[in-house]
Design a protein around this motif. Structure first.
Motif, PDB file in Angstrom:
ATOM      1  N   ILE A 193       3.245   5.782  -2.756  1.00 58.08           N
ATOM      2  CA  ILE A 193       4.209   6.526  -3.391  1.00 58.08           C
ATOM      3  C   ILE A 193       4.125   6.876  -4.639  1.00 58.08           C
ATOM      4  N   LEU A 194       4.234   5.716  -5.435  1.00 54.62           N
ATOM      5  CA  LEU A 194       3.776   5.924  -6.940  1.00 54.62           C
ATOM      6  C   LEU A 194       2.593   6.914  -7.324  1.00 54.62           C
ATOM      7  N   GLY A 195       1.722   6.800  -6.548  1.00 55.39           N
ATOM      8  CA  GLY A 195       0.397   7.837  -6.944  1.00 55.39           C
ATOM      9  C   GLY A 195       0.877   9.221  -6.442  1.00 55.39           C
TER      10      GLY A 195
ATOM     11  N   GLN B 276       0.900  -1.271   0.011  1.00 55.69           N
ATOM     12  CA  GLN B 276       0.027   0.135  -0.239  1.00 55.69           C
ATOM     13  C   GLN B 276       0.832   1.294  -0.012  1.00 55.69           C
ATOM     14  N   LYS B 277       2.071   1.022   0.879  1.00 54.74           N
ATOM     15  CA  LYS B 277       2.805   2.379   0.839  1.00 54.74           C
ATOM     16  C   LYS B 277       3.346   2.551  -0.452  1.00 54.74           C
ATOM     17  N   ASP B 278       3.771   1.522  -1.110  1.00 48.93           N
ATOM     18  CA  ASP B 278       4.549   1.732  -2.388  1.00 48.93           C
ATOM     19  C   ASP B 278       3.407   2.465  -3.570  1.00 48.93           C
TER      20      ASP B 278
ATOM     21  N   GLU C 144       4.364  14.835 -10.765  1.00 49.16           N
ATOM     22  CA  GLU C 144       4.772  15.073 -12.260  1.00 49.16           C
ATOM     23  C   GLU C 144       3.625  15.966 -12.681  1.00 49.16           C
ATOM     24  N   LYS C 145       2.124  15.627 -12.531  1.00 50.28           N
ATOM     25  CA  LYS C 145       1.295  16.627 -13.070  1.00 50.28           C
ATOM     26  C   LYS C 145       1.279  17.883 -12.656  1.00 50.28           C
ATOM     27  N   LEU C 146       1.250  18.003 -11.355  1.00 49.06           N
ATOM     28  CA  LEU C 146       1.612  19.292 -10.634  1.00 49.06           C
ATOM     29  C   LEU C 146       2.579  20.044 -11.454  1.00 49.06           C
TER      30      LEU C 146
END
Length: 833
Positions: A271-273, A266-268, A279-281
């Motif tokens: 982190i990816l999210g 879940q933490k991974d 990146e979008k920001l």
């Protein structure tokens, strides 16, 4: 390609194993400053603290790129023998990651502040700084490449699509600079051709076409490069997540619970999210910055255009001014030439016209002045004739009054002489005849047979005052004489008051100031009301005062409440209606509005009393209520008079004030006695000395608020203050009446004369201003709290006395029933019934 990448990975692995223990320990546990020196460094503290054991070996096999040495790069790393592959899975993962990372190293940026691959958009991966040995090798290769480029005219001999040692460390440049340099090289290569070709149009057009095709190819390459960057980033994330899953799966399956494993997954994912969001920001930030730059450029262009327009307008204004000056000069020159000829003729003509206009104005002015003076002469002549006529009339009147005065003086002298030295008997005395004649002259009505006397005699006293009360009674001659004397005195007082500043002006100013707002209680309004409300404004102020006190009652009733009560009282049986009918004509017989059954006020008085008796059946009707309503109806309509009666009975006065026992009225008389002993101790002691019960006189004052007790002018001024301030005003004016005549009462030395004087002395008080000054000035302080406390005290005493009287009455009735001799005795109540 794959073979060379495998050889490079094997050389890195052997290099790591040949390091000494201290250096290996420091590399296996790097400091924060060393983490940025790795080829693709991962910011993960869990990996940096692992010991040199079997698990570390497996991690190194999986994440071989994390511990790769920095000394072997490019062709040197490719020349090493291929390593033995630990497993097929590890081989595939390391193969792709290593190939992608080393292939992109030649495109990284060249500044020291941001040593990162242009394909990496996060801070998790960084490029290593080249070692001195790498720099030397790269410089040698660059020299070699230059010689080859001269021999092959720009063709490269690199076996790899991206050469790691091609660009030295100090001269690294981004992709844009590389493309620009390539363009420059192409242009430099083509320059000799242009020199030899000359200025031919054919060669120029071919070069332009070639340049355009190269530009289009360059744009296509840029687009392909961007798409390749995005593909590399996605592959990078996929490789990274696969490495993490493999490593943690192999390590955590040795005894770690599943819930922790799920938590790590879940933490991974989180982190990816978060990385994706970042990146979008960043992309949005770049877009916004670009928009800001574009807007700034547009603003600058608009400012430049505005400045140009302003300069253009200024230049046009200058041209317009110059042309205007030229036009005015041309007109002046033309007019000066033509005006020189006609100057003399125009001057003469203008003078004649001006003179003619002046004469016409003078003529018109003289005509207007003549008309005005003629009108003034006529008016002055009329005024003069009127003044002469008035003077003759005043002269005749003066002569007549002087003759009459001489006659009256003569009669008074004869009367005085006879009173001093009587010469005849009492029956035949001329004094009696003189007195009779004087009385007849004073009371004689003016007839039409003496028009000249009627014309000269002033009408000082009318039959009715402004309130409708008779000024002179018709029955008793003695009372007539007293009433006429009182009316003359009132007239004299009113004439003297009119000479001073009238309170009407103050009222006009106050009402004008409250025209656009609602009236509120204030000191100014209270002082104005105490000085008396003018006749023309009394209706408005009384209605406002009544509404002020009964607002809570009105809000709780339905519309048409008064009409509903009146309808019920007329249609249904009302026990008070009989007594009301008996008292209607006895209410104010000396007022023209209530003097006859057909008078206008009688029907209104009946309606208000019936409606109130239906509203308050405990009181029904009490003698005294009719006079209160009659005074209210002089200035209010029926419904407003009804609410005025509600204000007096239910708001101002205590309970049982108008009931059958008149308990509240009796209590107020005892309170008034206490105030008399406090405010007028001499007069109170005088009454006590001669045992005069003055409450027999004052009881009616309190019950009907001085109606039929004082002259009408004073009565309505008392009511003005009473409706605004409440029942305390009754105590003030009752004490003020005794204070006004205190000295005259103290001169009387027997109870009969005192009581007789008290019955009529209030009708002799005519100066309302003096009485008001005593009531609101000389008797201060006058707290209402004191009156309430004394009412409470005396109420208990009166109730005890009434209880004792009721017990005596019951004993009397019981004794009368038992005793034969007393059966014929009846009480006052039985006699009335």
């Amino acid at each position: 390609m794959t073979y060379w990448l495998q050889e490079l990975q094997q050389k890195r692995w052997e290099y790591c194993n040949n390091l000494d223990a201290a250096k290996r320990d420091s590399r296996m546990s790097p400091t924060p400053s060393d983490l940025s020196k790795g080829l693709v460094a991962k910011d993960n503290p869990d990996l940096s603290i692992l010991s040199q054991n079997a698990s570390a070996e497996r991690a190194r096999n999986i994440l071989a790129v994390e511990t790769s040495p920095t000394d072997l790069v490019g062709e040197q790393a490719a020349s090493q023998p291929a390593p033995v592959q630990p497993s097929s899975i590890n081989f595939s993962l390391k193969q792709w990651s290593t190939e992608i990372k080393n292939s992109m190293s030649s495109l990284r940026k060249g500044n020291n502040e941001n040593r990162r691959s242009i394909f990496y958009t996060t801070e998790e991966w960084e490029m290593l700084d080249p070692t001195p040995k790498d720099l030397e090798d790269s410089m040698a290769l660059e020299e070699k490449r230059k010689h080859l480029a001269e021999g092959s005219k720009g063709l490269t001999s690199s076996a790899f699509p991206f050469d790691f040692g091609r660009i030295p460390h100090k001269t690294r440049r981004p992709l844009k600079d590389m493309i620009a340099s390539s363009k420059n090289r192409n242009s430099s290569d083509s320059s000799p051709t242009e020199w030899y070709a000359g200025n031919g149009n054919k060669l120029v057009s071919e070069l332009q076409l070639k340049y355009q095709s190269q530009q289009e190819e360059l744009e296509k390459l840029k687009k392909d490069l961007l798409s390749q960057k995005e593909l590399v980033r996605l592959l990078q994330q996929t490789v990274r997540s696969s490495q993490y899953d493999k490593y943690f799966a192999s390590r955590l399956c040795e005894g770690v619970p599943k819930d922790k494993l799920e938590l790590l997954h879940q933490k991974d994912d989180q982190i990816l999210g978060l990385n994706n969001q970042l990146e979008k920001l960043n992309l949005e930030k770049d877009n916004l910055q670009q928009e800001v730059k574009n807007l700034k450029c547009k603003v600058g262009e608009l400012n430049e255009q505005l400045g140009m327009l302003m300069e253009t307008i200024q230049a046009k204004d200058e041209v317009i001014m110059k042309l205007s000056h030229q036009l005015s000069e041309c007109e002046d020159s033309t007019s000066s030439q033509s005006g020189a000829v006609n100057t003399s003729m125009a001057a003469c003509t203008n003078k004649e016209l001006q003179e003619l206009d002046r004469l016409k104005d003078n003529l018109q002015g003289y005509k207007t002045q003549n008309k005005f003076l003629n009108k003034e002469i006529l008016e002055l002549s009329a005024l003069r004739r009127n003044a002469e006529a008035r003077e003759r009339e005043w002269q005749a009147k003066y002569t007549s009054l002087e003759a009459k005065l001489c006659q009256i003086e003569s009669k008074y002298l004869i009367l005085l002489q006879e009173m001093k030295n009587p010469v005849c008997s009492e029956e035949q005395s001329p004094a009696r005849e003189v007195i009779t004649q004087l009385l007849e002259d004073a009371l004689k009505a003016e007839t039409s047979e003496q028009p000249e006397q009627a014309f000269f005699k002033p009408h000082l006293v009318s039959e009715y005052d402004i309130y409708g009360f008779q000024t002179v009674p018709e029955d008793d001659d003695e009372e007539k004489l007293v009433a006429k004397s009182r009316a003359l005195d009132l007239r004299s007082l009113s004439l003297s008051e009119n000479r001073e500043i009238s309170t009407g002006v103050k009222w006009e100013n106050y009402l004008a100031s409250t025209m656009n707002r609602e009236m509120m209680r204030c000191v100014e309004l209270k002082n104005l009301i105490r000085s008396g409300i003018p006749h023309e404004h009394r209706s408005k102020i009384w209605k406002w005062c009544v509404n002020l006190h009964v607002k809570k009652f009105k809000d709780s009733t339905i519309p048409g409440y008064f009409q509903t009560l009146l309808q019920n009282a007329l249609e249904k049986q009302n026990p008070a209606s009989k007594q009301i009918e008996l008292d209607l004509l006895r209410t104010l017989p000396n007022n023209k509005h209530y003097s006859s059954p057909t008078s206008e006020g009688i029907q209104k008085l009946r309606n208000v009393l019936l409606a109130f008796s239906w509203r308050n059946p405990d009181i029904g009707y009490c003698q005294g209520l009719n006079r209160l309503v009659a005074i209210a109806l002089l200035y209010l309509e029926q419904e407003d008079a009804f609410w005025c009666l509600v204000t007096i009975v239910e708001v101002f006065m205590p309970r049982d004030y108008y009931t059958k026992t008149l308990l509240g009225s009796q209590v107020d008389q005892r309170v008034f006695k206490d105030l008399m002993s406090e405010k007028l101790p001499r007069l109170h002691a005088h009454f006590e000395q001669y045992k005069v019960d003055y409450t027999l006189i004052t009881f009616n004052w309190f019950l009907v608020v001085f109606v039929d007790s004082v002259v009408s002018d004073i009565l309505f001024k008392i009511w003005d203050s009473f409706l605004y301030e409440g029942p305390k005003v009754i105590f003030r004016f009752a004490l003020a009446l005794f204070k006004y005549k205190e000295e005259e009462i103290l001169k009387l030395q027997d109870s009969m004369s005192i009581f007789k004087y008290l019955r009529y002395f209030t009708r002799t008080i005519l100066d309302a201003r003096k009485l008001t000054g005593i009531a609101f000035g000389d008797l201060n302080p006058f707290p209402l709290r004191q009156i309430r406390n004394r009412r409470t005290y005396h109420l208990e005493k009166v109730r005890l006395e009434l209880t004792e009287l009721e017990a005596i009455r019951e004993d009397f009735l019981r004794e009368r029933e038992t005793c034969v001799e007393k059966r014929d005795l009846i009480s006052d109540d039985e006699e009335d019934s």
